[in-house]
Write a protein that holds these residues in place. Structure first.
Motif, PDB file in Angstrom:
ATOM      1  N   PRO A  84      -9.087   2.549   0.764  1.00 31.17           N
ATOM      2  CA  PRO A  84      -8.549   3.788   1.031  1.00 31.17           C
ATOM      3  C   PRO A  84      -7.196   4.031   1.300  1.00 31.17           C
ATOM      4  O   PRO A  84      -6.498   4.925   1.048  1.00 31.17           O
ATOM      5  N   TYR A  85      -6.682   2.885   1.854  1.00 28.73           N
ATOM      6  CA  TYR A  85      -5.272   2.785   2.493  1.00 28.73           C
ATOM      7  C   TYR A  85      -4.432   2.718   1.033  1.00 28.73           C
ATOM      8  O   TYR A  85      -3.479   3.509   1.110  1.00 28.73           O
ATOM      9  N   ILE A  86      -4.843   1.835  -0.013  1.00 32.34           N
ATOM     10  CA  ILE A  86      -4.222   1.621  -0.904  1.00 32.34           C
ATOM     11  C   ILE A  86      -4.294   2.933  -1.540  1.00 32.34           C
ATOM     12  O   ILE A  86      -3.304   3.166  -2.256  1.00 32.34           O
ATOM     13  N   THR A  87      -5.317   3.550  -1.936  1.00 28.41           N
ATOM     14  CA  THR A  87      -5.405   4.919  -2.714  1.00 28.41           C
ATOM     15  C   THR A  87      -4.557   5.902  -2.261  1.00 28.41           C
ATOM     16  O   THR A  87      -4.003   6.833  -2.928  1.00 28.41           O
ATOM     17  N   GLN A  88      -4.557   5.881  -0.895  1.00 28.54           N
ATOM     18  CA  GLN A  88      -3.720   7.105  -0.076  1.00 28.54           C
ATOM     19  C   GLN A  88      -2.237   6.852  -0.465  1.00 28.54           C
ATOM     20  O   GLN A  88      -1.453   7.668  -0.619  1.00 28.54           O
ATOM     21  N   VAL A  89      -1.863   5.639  -0.566  1.00 28.28           N
ATOM     22  CA  VAL A  89      -0.457   5.431  -0.794  1.00 28.28           C
ATOM     23  C   VAL A  89      -0.021   5.723  -1.942  1.00 28.28           C
ATOM     24  O   VAL A  89       1.052   6.314  -2.645  1.00 28.28           O
ATOM     25  N   ALA A  90      -0.914   5.229  -3.053  1.00 30.29           N
ATOM     26  CA  ALA A  90      -0.898   5.590  -4.440  1.00 30.29           C
ATOM     27  C   ALA A  90      -0.595   7.261  -4.756  1.00 30.29           C
ATOM     28  O   ALA A  90       0.037   7.471  -5.499  1.00 30.29           O
TER      29      ALA A  90
ATOM     30  N   LYS B  44      -0.071  10.204   0.109  1.00 29.95           N
ATOM     31  CA  LYS B  44      -0.430  10.628   1.398  1.00 29.95           C
ATOM     32  C   LYS B  44       0.085   9.478   2.462  1.00 29.95           C
ATOM     33  O   LYS B  44       0.244   9.909   3.743  1.00 29.95           O
ATOM     34  N   GLN B  45       0.266   8.370   2.012  1.00 28.39           N
ATOM     35  CA  GLN B  45       0.837   7.355   2.964  1.00 28.39           C
ATOM     36  C   GLN B  45       1.880   6.651   2.317  1.00 28.39           C
ATOM     37  O   GLN B  45       1.936   6.607   1.198  1.00 28.39           O
ATOM     38  N   PRO B  46       3.072   6.492   3.152  1.00 27.19           N
ATOM     39  CA  PRO B  46       4.261   5.958   2.520  1.00 27.19           C
ATOM     40  C   PRO B  46       4.176   4.494   2.156  1.00 27.19           C
ATOM     41  O   PRO B  46       4.890   4.152   0.869  1.00 27.19           O
ATOM     42  N   GLU B  47       3.457   3.663   2.608  1.00 25.86           N
ATOM     43  CA  GLU B  47       3.477   2.160   2.129  1.00 25.86           C
ATOM     44  C   GLU B  47       2.169   1.611   2.933  1.00 25.86           C
ATOM     45  O   GLU B  47       1.634   2.018   3.869  1.00 25.86           O
ATOM     46  N   LEU B  48       1.489   0.695   2.127  1.00 22.04           N
ATOM     47  CA  LEU B  48       0.689  -0.181   2.517  1.00 22.04           C
ATOM     48  C   LEU B  48       1.073  -1.230   3.609  1.00 22.04           C
ATOM     49  O   LEU B  48       2.034  -1.704   3.476  1.00 22.04           O
TER      50      LEU B  48
END
Length: 337
Positions: free
Chosen positions: A201-207, A210-214
């Motif tokens: 989920p962290y990776i997909t939100q960066v992609a 929604k998030q700047p980087e992993l």
């Protein structure tokens, strides 16, 4: 057969509910929605074309739980409900012990009171602590490196004691490795609140922006690239294992424990690269300090589940990444849109 699904609005519980319905079971879902959304219940009904009862109830509410057990004739319980973030458990140990253990005790008391004898329990590979070697077998010694893992370990011991005290009780303990992916339809997936604790989920939100980087927690493990290695399993494979466990309990007494994993370990950077290949994205990342309670390498020997349950994981890492991304693209804001 009517199955009580605790935590059935959550990531794994919702997928299990779909699988149960599609295999002809009736279900009743209980979830307090502390880390899930009611919308997932509506999606399940839409996807399966089947109606079922949902009760927004906390397992710590013994009276409400008693009322539910009195209302339905349950054949078995699938128990997913519980707090599940390793890092948060280190910060809030008392909340984890109270919620996960006390909630399970209340559930077991109601099962005994209403003569419900079969339980499939959602455990975790964290009960192996720092494993003596990999791949991990069910016979390995048990310990835990964080409060979340210790709650799972304590519950396993409670369930074994319960079964010893009552020969009619039948329990399957399923030790998950790292569930990822989403329903192929894109209608169900993992919808964490805030910054995700889990990798995909962290990776997909960066992609999706929604998030700047992993943030990769730890680049100095004794692995090929220094990042942690885990056994990632598609959630659809995982929930098929629950159906097999339920069928197993129809024919076998006592308590049995099964690893649910693929038997293959992938590093965090291997997951990132696979995701990049599947989606055509390039995930920016930063390697930071290790998280308290994390270990370097963890992957399963799944042979026991293959032999006794007739189950094995089938979906590839590419499919796991593809379905996770499909869910995120269709639901950029999760269930809240």
């Amino acid at each position: 057969m009517t199955i009580l699904v605790t935590g059935g609005a959550g990531f794994i519980g919702s997928h299990a509910t779909v699988e149960l319905l599609e295999n002809g079971y009736k279900v009743v879902v209980v979830d307090n929605l502390s880390n899930s959304q009611k919308a997932s219940i509506d999606r399940i009904k839409e996807m399966t074309g089947k109606d079922f009862a949902f009760h927004q109830v906390d397992l710590l509410d013994s009276q409400a739980l008693d009322d539910i057990f009195s209302k339905y004739d349950f054949s078995a319980v699938m128990h997913f409900a519980g707090y599940k973030a390793v890092g948060q458990s280190v910060e809030m140990p008392l909340s984890y012990y109270h919620n996960n253990i006390s909630g399970t005790l209340t559930l077991c008391e109601m099962m005994l009171k209403h003569n419900v004898q079969k339980l499939v329990f959602s455990s975790s590979a964290t009960v192996y602590g720092l494993p003596e070697r990999v791949p991990i077998e069910e016979s390995f010694s048990l310990s835990a490196t964080n409060p979340y893992g210790r709650t799972k370990l304590m519950i396993e011991e409670i369930l074994r004691d319960l079964a010893l005290s009552n020969p009619s009780i039948r329990i399957a303990i399923l030790r998950y490795f790292n569930p990822i992916g989403a329903h192929p339809s894109g209608k169900l997936g993992e919808d964490p609140r805030g910054i995700p604790n889990n990798l995909i989920p962290y990776i997909t939100q960066v992609a999706i922006g929604k998030q700047p980087e992993l943030k990769i927690f730890g680049g100095d493990y004794e692995t090929n690239d220094g990042t942690g290695v885990r056994d990632y399993i598609h959630v659809m494979d995982l929930v098929k294992g629950h159906i097999k466990a339920l069928e197993y309990l129809e024919k076998h007494e006592g308590v049995e424990t099964f690893n649910l994993g693929t038997g293959t370990g992938y590093s965090v950077l291997e997951i990132v690269n696979s995701f990049n290949d599947v989606t055509g994205k390039q995930i920016p990342y930063q390697i930071t300090d290790r998280r308290p309670g994390d270990i370097g390498v963890c992957y399963a020997n799944p042979e026991k589940a293959k032999k006794l349950l007739g189950w094995q994981a089938e979906k590839s890492l590419k499919e796991m990444c593809r379905d996770s991304w499909n869910w995120q693209v269709q639901n950029p804001d999760g269930f809240t849109q």
